[in-house]
Motif scaffolding. Structure first.
Motif: not given
Ligand code: ATP
Ligand code: MG
Lengths: 226, 491
Positions: B378, B382, B426-427
């Protein structure tokens, strides 16, 4: 590094993956022998190879058995490839003496980096002397040379540099450096560390030798002497 | 139910009754025999005493005359003896004279029973025996003649055998009684046997119904205990079957989810590869972005497969999760190494810092790597080109460790932190910048932390970005340390 290319053994039964890995390793300058079956081990592979890359699910002798036999005779580093991502496979491989494992799928660059890391020679600290790139340190006498020219450094600067030089190429956290080099009564806290580092950098040729690592601290670049 | 089934059901209970009958008789017969034999012995002893007394009285009364043959007590016609002839009452009976070899003085007289004849030859006195006298049961007492000058050596007193002293001590009546008692006992056993049969039937029904119906527990005795024990065993079997079914269900769900979740990014990847081929065929340069995205897709697919595997493991629960020493620096190193190519591709600087001494935690190395990998992924994913990610493993005071994953990416919008760990959350940053995630990564990371009794906490630093901190207990590794742990800092 020796001019002679290092020789690696790859044990992988999948034809396409094996061919790809061999090509990647050759491009990176290694010589590679590739076998597609697990075989019984009777000799010291360390005399022939610098490193063994071993798949676990093999026709013939199972990878773990091969590892066990190989370890009985040799200390050659072994990097295990595991496709099943099974905890017990990994734990068993490490117990039997594998140096590390990689889980499939992986990028070619990851494999190359892991191989390089395994083959990187540990920094030699013989008789309290450390040689890293252009730098030489005498840990006992607290003396420092740059390209053979002695440099005058403070106690704090020397302590920081020797900590970085013991693990060249690795980031060391500011907290760890401060704990090692600073006397809280005399030298202040973590914040004064940057001041010490910038002074040290100036003494080392204005140096990009000590890199700042975001979110962590500093790292001594492990570049070779020119 | 089928006839063979019926027969099979009856046979065991008959066997039970037969065995009880044999056991009963085996115990009752010797007991009866002992009683009968003891009574007989007692009666015989007292009868002997009485007989000898009477005999001696008679010898003193008129024995001498008989001994000398002056009075012929023996009737002339053998076989026609009347025992009542010489008087009645307790003292009736007759005296007969014998020589030193136990032979009758009167040649036609009745012989002594063999036992007394032997006693006479041995010169004994006052011996009693039973015998036949002209076809009638009698008792005889043998006495030495008390006179040295008499003709006979012995006198035998003979009288009919008393009714309470049968010659055969094994009468039929008491034995018949024993059989009757055992028979009654077996009849009384009927209800018990019927209960056992009912229990057997209940067990069969329960087994046929997957042990869902318990057997009825009647009363509070051993049979009731047996029924209760069976119900306990049935519950155990049911629990195991349910656990098995649960695992199978998890596997089915896993396969279904995998197919669905993998199919979508794979389709996207296929689209990109097709676009690259079109560009190549048209002789136009392939857009750099296209290749980057394709590589990202492939990486995401790899992460997804591992995440689905981790989810299945978490779902299946405790027995699937290892509790072994995990060398933490190795975990961090592998997570960083796995993501380094992606970070380079996206222009994000990924760095790790490890402590000098090896730290261990207890747990499942695959799950922990998955959890930390998801957070690292992540932080890179991101982030923007030129961004940074730092992964730091630190020992904390009081036997704990922390792994901090910090980035200087977009961070969280206000209010996002509460939902961060929800599945499918998802943010803003994610939706606008990276459309292909499924919100699975942090859900798994959090659940892995939970099953390891570790904490995973998001922090939003003032300078921006996101810090995720995993904290847990350090454990001492076992004595047989691995090379990996010893060489933790070798690379
Ligand atoms: N390092 C980060 N910076 C900004 N937002 C984050 C970060 N890590 C997580 N998020 C937010 O948290 C949400 C959930 O993260 P998560 O890893 O559970 O799902 P994802 O990345 O959307 O999908 P997946 O990991 O299943 O591919 C993300 O969609 C994002 O909006
Ligand atoms: Mg994610």
């Amino acid at each position: 590094m020796d001019s002679q290319p290092q020789r690696l053994l790859l044990v992988e039964d999948d034809a396409e993956l094996g061919a790809q890995v061999v090509a990647d390793l050759k491009r990176a300058g290694y010589e590679v022998d590739w076998q597609t079956r697990g075989t019984a081990q009777h000799e010291d592979l360390g005399r022939i190879y610098a490193l063994v890359i071993l798949d676990l699910m093999l026709p013939g002798v199972h990878g773990l058995d091969m590892l066990k036999q190989l370890r009985a005779r040799s200390d050659v580093p072994v990097l295990v490839l595991s496709a099943r991502n099974e905890t017990l496979d990994k734990v068993r491989a490490l117990k039997l003496g594998a140096d590390d494992y990689m889980t499939k799928p992986f990028w070619p660059d990851e494999l190359l980096e892991r191989v390089r890391a395994r083959l990187r020679r540990p920094t030699l600290a013989r008789d309290g002397r450390l040689d890293v790139g252009r730098l030489s340190l005498d840990l006992g006498a607290r003396k420092l040379w740059l390209d053979g020219r002695e440099i005058d450094v403070t106690r704090v600067e020397f302590a920081m540099l020797s900590m970085l030089a013991k693990r060249p190429g690795e980031a060391i956290s500011r907290a760890a450096l401060a704990a090692e080099a600073l006397d809280p009564e005399r030298d202040g806290t973590e914040r004064t560390l940057d001041v010490h580092v910038s002074r040290l950098r100036r003494k080392l040729d204005g140096g990009d030798m000590i890199a700042t690592v975001w979110g962590i601290g500093y790292r001594l670049e492990a570049t070779k002497a020119p | 139910m089928s006839a063979p089934g019926q027969r099979a059901r009856l046979r065991p209970s008959l066997r039970l009754r037969g065995r009880l009958a044999i056991t009963g008789l085996a115990l009752a017969l010797p007991a009866m025999a002992a009683v009968v034999w003891g009574r007989h012995q007692y009666q015989w002893r007292s009868a002997q005493g009485t007989l000898l007394e009477v005999a001696r009285a008679r010898v003193a009364e008129g024995g001498r005359a008989i001994c000398d043959g002056q009075v012929r007590e023996w009737p002339p016609a053998p076989g026609e003896m009347s025992l009542r002839h010489a008087g009645g009452g307790a003292t009736f009976g007759r005296l007969i004279a014998y020589d030193r070899d136990g032979k009758p003085l009167d040649g036609d007289g009745p012989p002594l029973v063999p036992e007394l004849e032997n006693a006479a030859r041995e010169g004994r006195d006052g011996v009693v025996a039973m015998g036949d006298f002209g076809g009638r049961p009698v008792v005889q007492a043998l006495l030495r003649a008390p006179w040295s000058d008499a003709k006979c050596t012995y006198l035998a007193f003979v009288r009919p055998r008393p009714a309470e002293l049968p010659h055969d001590p094994w009468p039929v009546a008491p034995l018949g009684g024993a059989f009757v008692v055992v028979g009654l006992f077996l009849a009384a056993l009927g209800p018990v046997v019927r209960r056992i049969r009912r229990l057997t039937l209940g067990v069969r029904r329960s087994a046929a119904g997957a042990y869902l119906v318990p057997v009825a527990v009647e009363g509070r005795d051993e049979i009731a205990e047996l029924a209760t024990a069976f119900n306990g065993a049935a519950a155990e079997v049911r629990a195991q079957v349910e656990a098995q079914e649960h695992r199978e269900q998890v596997l089915r769900n896993f396969l279904a989810n995998t197919t669905h979740d993998v199919a979508i990014p794979l389709t996207v990847l296929q689209g990109r590869l097709a676009a690259m081929r079109r560009a190549q065929q048209a002789g136009t340069p392939v857009e750099g972005d296209l290749i980057t995205h394709a590589i990202e897709d492939a990486h995401h697919l790899g992460a997804l497969i591992h995440n689905l595997g981790a989810a299945a493991k978490l779902e299946a629960g405790e027995p699937e999760i290892s509790r072994l020493p995990v060398e933490l620096a190795g975990v961090v190193r592998r997570c960083v190494a796995r993501h380094q190519p992606l970070a380079e591709l996206l222009g994000v600087d990924l760095q790790a810092a490890l402590p000098e001494r090896a730290l261990h935690a207890t747990g499942d190395v695959t799950l922990l790597e998955e959890a930390i990998g998801n957070v690292v992924y992540n932080a890179i994913h991101y982030n923007a080109r030129g961004g940074h990610v730092a992964v730091v493993l630190d020992p904390l005071p009081s036997g704990r460790f922390s792994i901090t994953i910090a980035d200087d990416g977009p961070g969280l919008s206000p209010g996002e932190a509460e939902h961060l760990f929800e599945r499918a959350f998802r943010g803003d940053a994610a939706r606008s910048r990276k459309p292909q995630g499924r919100g699975l990564g942090l859900d798994i990371a959090k659940r892995v932390a939970d099953v390891h009794r570790m904490t995973l906490t998001p922090e939003s630093p003032a300078e921006g970005g996101l810090r995720m901190v995993l904290e847990g207990a350090i454990s001492e590794p076992e004595a047989s340390d691995t090379r990996e742990a010893r060489g933790a800092l070798a690379s």
